[in-house]
Design a protein around this motif. Structure first.
Motif, mmCIF file in Angstrom:
data_model
loop_
_atom_site.group_PDB
_atom_site.id
_atom_site.type_symbol
_atom_site.label_atom_id
_atom_site.label_comp_id
_atom_site.label_asym_id
_atom_site.label_seq_id
_atom_site.Cartn_x
_atom_site.Cartn_y
_atom_site.Cartn_z
ATOM 1 N N GLU A 1 -1.176 78.024 20.972
ATOM 2 C CA GLU A 1 -0.807 76.768 20.310
ATOM 3 C C GLU A 1 0.719 77.451 19.588
ATOM 4 N N ASN B 1 -4.953 79.767 27.464
ATOM 5 C CA ASN B 1 -4.842 78.664 28.016
ATOM 6 C C ASN B 1 -5.118 78.314 26.404
ATOM 7 N N ASP B 2 -5.255 78.934 25.572
ATOM 8 C CA ASP B 2 -5.184 78.379 24.268
ATOM 9 C C ASP B 2 -4.557 78.467 23.470
#
Length: 170
Positions: free
Chosen positions: A84, A81-82
């Motif tokens: 980059e 979900n995080d």
């Protein structure tokens, strides 16, 4: 090189060159008119400057495998979900580059045996793309990571985000 420059270069190579999977290659040779690379070679090759002006083991990047590469990353996580843009995604023995929008550029030996845009199935399927569930993701120690400033967010006056932006004079 930062993560945005890295992914931009990866996308350019993907669009410009006809490629073939070749274990141990890093875009330093061609076979039957196709640029040769394997999964970790794609990543190293970009940072080393291939396919145009490359120099083997340059820019502080050693010739390492996918498994060693993920072990040298920072912020390694199994929570996608995080993730980059410009982080690497990994499963045992294989690695790819997260390019955003739930997509990965990778050089797998399966499917079409060339550089491919695939779906990051840790999020959701992407119609028309092969994909896989990855085990981990992390930030390469050879890149600096910056936010993608090309994204523009439009908010209505009075929204919570607008109030926070005003508070910080953004």
């Amino acid at each position: 090189m930062n993560n945005i420059e890295f992914t931009t270069k990866a996308k350019e190579i993907y669009k410009k060159y006809d490629t073939t999977y070749s274990w141990g290659a890093f875009m330093n040779k061609s076979k039957n008119g196709k640029l040769c690379t394997d999964c970790s070679g794609f990543i190293k090759g970009i940072i080393w400057g291939y396919p145009t002006n490359g120099k083997y083991k340059s820019n502080g990047v050693p010739d390492i495998s996918a498994d060693t590469m993920i072990n040298r990353c920072s912020n390694v996580s199994t929570n996608f979900n995080d993730i980059e843009v410009g982080e690497v995604v990994w499963v045992k023995g294989h690695i790819g580059i997260y390019i955003g929008n739930g997509e990965v550029l990778e050089a797998p030996s399966k499917w079409h045996s060339k550089l491919q845009k695939t779906a990051l199935l840790n999020h959701k399927p992407n119609k028309g793309l092969n994909g896989r569930v990855w085990s981990k993701h992390g930030k390469l120690p050879y890149l600096s990571y910056v936010r993608d400033s090309s994204r523009v967010y439009i908010v209505k006056k009075g929204d919570t985000l607008s109030k926070i932006a005003n508070e910080y004079k953004v």
